[in-house]
Scaffold this motif. Structure first.
Motif, PDB file in Angstrom:
ATOM      1  N   LEU A 214       0.829  -1.203   0.000  1.00 60.93           N
ATOM      2  CA  LEU A 214       0.000   0.000   0.000  1.00 60.93           C
ATOM      3  C   LEU A 214       0.864   1.254   0.000  1.00 60.93           C
ATOM      4  O   LEU A 214       0.544   2.242  -0.683  1.00 60.93           O
ATOM      5  N   SER A 215       1.966   1.250   0.747  1.00 62.76           N
ATOM      6  CA  SER A 215       2.852   2.414   0.786  1.00 62.76           C
ATOM      7  C   SER A 215       3.456   2.683  -0.592  1.00 62.76           C
ATOM      8  O   SER A 215       3.554   3.848  -1.024  1.00 62.76           O
ATOM      9  N   ARG A 216       3.850   1.614  -1.285  1.00 66.35           N
ATOM     10  CA  ARG A 216       4.396   1.790  -2.633  1.00 66.35           C
ATOM     11  C   ARG A 216       3.332   2.351  -3.571  1.00 66.35           C
ATOM     12  O   ARG A 216       3.610   3.205  -4.418  1.00 66.35           O
ATOM     13  N   TYR A 217       2.102   1.858  -3.431  1.00 67.53           N
ATOM     14  CA  TYR A 217       1.002   2.333  -4.280  1.00 67.53           C
ATOM     15  C   TYR A 217       0.750   3.823  -4.030  1.00 67.53           C
ATOM     16  O   TYR A 217       0.585   4.603  -4.972  1.00 67.53           O
ATOM     17  N   ARG A 218       0.737   4.214  -2.752  1.00 69.98           N
ATOM     18  CA  ARG A 218       0.521   5.625  -2.425  1.00 69.98           C
ATOM     19  C   ARG A 218       1.655   6.496  -2.972  1.00 69.98           C
ATOM     20  O   ARG A 218       1.409   7.583  -3.517  1.00 69.98           O
ATOM     21  N   LYS A 219       2.885   6.037  -2.829  1.00 68.49           N
ATOM     22  CA  LYS A 219       4.033   6.822  -3.318  1.00 68.49           C
ATOM     23  C   LYS A 219       3.967   6.973  -4.834  1.00 68.49           C
ATOM     24  O   LYS A 219       4.248   8.053  -5.377  1.00 68.49           O
ATOM     25  N   ARG A 220       3.597   5.890  -5.523  1.00 66.87           N
ATOM     26  CA  ARG A 220       3.491   5.967  -6.979  1.00 66.87           C
ATOM     27  C   ARG A 220       2.457   7.007  -7.399  1.00 66.87           C
ATOM     28  O   ARG A 220       2.681   7.779  -8.332  1.00 66.87           O
ATOM     29  N   HIS A 221       1.327   7.053  -6.683  1.00 63.47           N
ATOM     30  CA  HIS A 221       0.298   8.033  -7.015  1.00 63.47           C
ATOM     31  C   HIS A 221       0.723   9.450  -6.632  1.00 63.47           C
ATOM     32  O   HIS A 221       0.378  10.407  -7.341  1.00 63.47           O
ATOM     33  N   ARG A 222       1.445   9.609  -5.526  1.00 60.43           N
ATOM     34  CA  ARG A 222       1.947  10.943  -5.166  1.00 60.43           C
ATOM     35  C   ARG A 222       2.902  11.463  -6.238  1.00 60.43           C
ATOM     36  O   ARG A 222       2.826  12.626  -6.640  1.00 60.43           O
ATOM     37  N   ASP A 223       3.800  10.592  -6.694  1.00 63.25           N
ATOM     38  CA  ASP A 223       4.757  10.991  -7.731  1.00 63.25           C
ATOM     39  C   ASP A 223       4.033  11.328  -9.034  1.00 63.25           C
ATOM     40  O   ASP A 223       4.383  12.292  -9.725  1.00 63.25           O
ATOM     41  N   LEU A 224       3.010  10.522  -9.361  1.00 66.36           N
ATOM     42  CA  LEU A 224       2.253  10.781 -10.590  1.00 66.36           C
ATOM     43  C   LEU A 224       1.518  12.121 -10.507  1.00 66.36           C
ATOM     44  O   LEU A 224       1.528  12.905 -11.462  1.00 66.36           O
ATOM     45  N   ARG A 225       0.897  12.391  -9.343  1.00 63.50           N
ATOM     46  CA  ARG A 225       0.194  13.663  -9.185  1.00 63.50           C
ATOM     47  C   ARG A 225       1.155  14.845  -9.305  1.00 63.50           C
ATOM     48  O   ARG A 225       0.845  15.851  -9.951  1.00 63.50           O
ATOM     49  N   ALA A 226       2.318  14.735  -8.662  1.00 58.46           N
ATOM     50  CA  ALA A 226       3.301  15.821  -8.724  1.00 58.46           C
ATOM     51  C   ALA A 226       3.765  16.059 -10.162  1.00 58.46           C
ATOM     52  O   ALA A 226       3.903  17.209 -10.610  1.00 58.46           O
ATOM     53  N   ARG A 246      -8.572   6.844  -7.266  1.00 60.32           N
ATOM     54  CA  ARG A 246      -8.061   5.474  -7.278  1.00 60.32           C
ATOM     55  C   ARG A 246      -7.341   5.109  -5.984  1.00 60.32           C
ATOM     56  O   ARG A 246      -7.512   4.016  -5.451  1.00 60.32           O
ATOM     57  N   GLU A 247      -6.518   6.029  -5.502  1.00 59.57           N
ATOM     58  CA  GLU A 247      -5.755   5.735  -4.286  1.00 59.57           C
ATOM     59  C   GLU A 247      -6.679   5.506  -3.098  1.00 59.57           C
ATOM     60  O   GLU A 247      -6.496   4.555  -2.329  1.00 59.57           O
ATOM     61  N   ALA A 251      -7.031   2.008  -0.996  1.00 63.66           N
ATOM     62  CA  ALA A 251      -6.782   1.960   0.446  1.00 63.66           C
ATOM     63  C   ALA A 251      -8.013   1.438   1.185  1.00 63.66           C
ATOM     64  O   ALA A 251      -7.892   0.637   2.123  1.00 63.66           O
ATOM     65  N   ALA A 252      -9.215   1.880   0.775  1.00 69.16           N
ATOM     66  CA  ALA A 252     -10.435   1.406   1.426  1.00 69.16           C
ATOM     67  C   ALA A 252     -10.630  -0.084   1.203  1.00 69.16           C
ATOM     68  O   ALA A 252     -11.039  -0.817   2.116  1.00 69.16           O
ATOM     69  N   ASN A 253     -10.332  -0.568  -0.003  1.00 66.59           N
ATOM     70  CA  ASN A 253     -10.458  -1.995  -0.277  1.00 66.59           C
ATOM     71  C   ASN A 253      -9.486  -2.799   0.578  1.00 66.59           C
ATOM     72  O   ASN A 253      -9.838  -3.859   1.120  1.00 66.59           O
ATOM     73  N   THR A 254      -8.265  -2.297   0.725  1.00 64.92           N
ATOM     74  CA  THR A 254      -7.275  -2.967   1.577  1.00 64.92           C
ATOM     75  C   THR A 254      -7.763  -3.040   3.017  1.00 64.92           C
ATOM     76  O   THR A 254      -7.664  -4.080   3.685  1.00 64.92           O
ATOM     77  N   ASN A 255      -8.319  -1.941   3.526  1.00 61.48           N
ATOM     78  CA  ASN A 255      -8.835  -1.920   4.895  1.00 61.48           C
ATOM     79  C   ASN A 255     -10.025  -2.859   5.065  1.00 61.48           C
ATOM     80  O   ASN A 255     -10.176  -3.493   6.111  1.00 61.48           O
ATOM     81  N   HIS A 256     -10.878  -2.943   4.051  1.00 60.00           N
ATOM     82  CA  HIS A 256     -12.011  -3.875   4.109  1.00 60.00           C
ATOM     83  C   HIS A 256     -11.511  -5.323   4.232  1.00 60.00           C
ATOM     84  O   HIS A 256     -12.028  -6.113   5.035  1.00 60.00           O
ATOM     85  N   ILE A 257     -10.520  -5.668   3.438  1.00 58.81           N
ATOM     86  CA  ILE A 257      -9.982  -7.036   3.454  1.00 58.81           C
ATOM     87  C   ILE A 257      -9.379  -7.358   4.820  1.00 58.81           C
ATOM     88  O   ILE A 257      -9.621  -8.431   5.389  1.00 58.81           O
ATOM     89  N   ILE A 258      -8.593  -6.423   5.365  1.00 59.10           N
ATOM     90  CA  ILE A 258      -7.958  -6.648   6.669  1.00 59.10           C
ATOM     91  C   ILE A 258      -9.011  -6.747   7.771  1.00 59.10           C
ATOM     92  O   ILE A 258      -8.948  -7.630   8.634  1.00 59.10           O
ATOM     93  N   ALA A 299      -4.808   5.582   7.227  1.00 49.27           N
ATOM     94  CA  ALA A 299      -6.268   5.493   7.373  1.00 49.27           C
ATOM     95  C   ALA A 299      -6.652   4.584   8.541  1.00 49.27           C
ATOM     96  O   ALA A 299      -7.457   3.663   8.394  1.00 49.27           O
ATOM     97  N   PHE A 300      -6.076   4.843   9.723  1.00 44.88           N
ATOM     98  CA  PHE A 300      -6.355   3.986  10.880  1.00 44.88           C
ATOM     99  C   PHE A 300      -7.807   4.117  11.343  1.00 44.88           C
ATOM    100  O   PHE A 300      -8.417   3.139  11.781  1.00 44.88           O
TER     101      PHE A 300
END
Length: 385
Positions: A214-226, A246-247, A251-258, A299-300
């Motif tokens: 998830l951290s890698r996914y967020r970083k990829r989207h931050r870099d893309l937005r910038a 998308r991000e 993240a919400a889907n990941t939290n649902h699964i956990i 997103a705790f």
């Protein structure tokens, strides 16, 4: 308990889609007019406000009778929520400044904000999977919808309002479902859950849900937005608009699964779930500049909310415990010292020599505290027999 089921509408023509969009615009323009009256004359009670604006709303914005009633109620609900948030101090980190801004002007509704519908202006046909709803151009009948099988089961017990929502040119109906909540079972111990950024959740059983992906996914989207924001071209803006949610969805889907996994584990082992009470942590923690984005995208609260509502549906008790020193206290001998936490991943007790993964040790402390909280509250808890 109340939960929601979301269905996606499939308008049969471009004309129907345009009419639905026009309906949302008309209702929200009407809501803004009602909001100005409510603010200027301090009319926040529904019956009083409705008497003052009902005929004007119908005439000026071409709304039907029931649509006008729902619009007035939407405005009253918005002011009630704002008042509740102010009373509870939930207006964010700016505190007093945001309170002043919120009190100094009327609530403004976006043109595509959700509009509530009730059974007088919305009809469901679950057998055919269609809906019929009121619009500013008259009632549109037999609009198909699609949804997951689980949502179809929930819709059978639908009661009350449903909200028409527009997202990125697509239309959804979000229905409120009132389901029977099972009694809370008496737990045989607690499953402690340590929430974090590096590891999203670590249980007292030693299971680690790592946050690396998830951290890698967020970083990829931050870099893309910038990168896209720096270009400032029309095509870059189109891409930004296309990927903007998308991000959050990922993240919400990941939290649902956990959350589903945690509740299933607790239910299978007849235990409750103990979570840390992390409210206000962003104000208490000082992060380095390169760590601020990770801290503020953590997103705790969403994960905790998902765990709570899934647990309520299965009768699994959930308690919140004080998080202080859970990472510094030994879960075996209870010795507490800041040097016990050697680094992010390793815990070594200076008293008894216990060596554990730091998050696993913290989750075991949370489980112990969860049992203590449950026992302390036993005298005030209703019987589950």
């Amino acid at each position: 308990m109340k939960i929601v089921a979301q269905v996606k509408l499939l308008p049969v023509s471009a004309h129907d889609a345009d009419v639905l969009a026009a309906t949302l615009r008309a209702c929200n323009r009407a809501a803004n007019a009602v909001s100005e009256v409510a603010f200027a004359k301090d009319l926040k009670r529904r019956d009083v406000l409705q008497d003052a604006v009902y005929h004007r709303v119908k005439a000026d914005f071409d709304l039907g009778a029931q649509a006008a009633v729902r619009t007035v109620k939407k405005v009253c609900d918005a002011y009630a929520i704002l008042k509740g948030n102010m009373k509870a101090g939930n207006l964010g980190s700016e505190g007093a400044k945001r309170r002043i801004r919120a009190e100094s002007k009327p609530i403004v509704f976006r043109e595509n904000a959700a509009q509530p519908y009730d059974d007088r202006i919305l009809t469901w046909n679950l057998d055919r999977r269609t809906v019929s709803l009121w619009t500013v151009a008259g009632r549109i009948k037999h609009i198909p919808f699609v949804c997951p099988p689980e949502a179809m089961k929930l819709l059978a017990s639908r009661r009350g309002e449903s909200d028409l929502v527009m997202r990125e040119g697509m239309f959804f109906l979000i229905a409120t479902i009132d389901i029977t909540e099972p009694p809370v079972s008496e737990p045989d111990g607690f499953l402690g859950v340590d929430l974090g950024i590096v590891n999203i959740a670590t249980t007292s059983d030693g299971e680690i849900m790592a946050g690396r992906r998830l951290s890698r996914y967020r970083k990829r989207h931050r870099d893309l937005r910038a990168k896209l924001q720096k270009k400032r071209t029309k095509s870059a803006k189109r891409v930004l608009k296309r990927v903007r949610r998308r991000e959050a969805r990922h993240a919400a889907n990941t939290n649902h699964i956990i959350a589903k996994q945690l509740v299933a584990t607790a239910e299978r082992t007849s235990r409750g779930i103990a979570l840390e009470d992390l409210s206000g942590i962003r104000q208490r923690v000082t992060a380095k500049k390169d760590q601020r984005a990770r801290l503020h995208s953590w997103a705790f609260a969403q994960l905790g909310a998902f765990v709570e509502y899934k647990a309520r549906r299965t009768g699994v008790p959930v308690v919140h415990v004080d998080p202080r020193n859970t990472s510094r206290q030994c879960s075996k001998c209870r010795h507490t010292h800041r040097t016990n936490r050697v680094d992010q991943a390793r815990f070594v007790c200076r008293s008894c020599g216990t060596v554990l993964h730091a998050d696993h040790n913290g989750s075991r402390n949370i489980a112990h505290r969860g049992e203590a909280v449950w026992k302390r509250g036993a005298v005030n808890r209703p019987s589950t027999a």
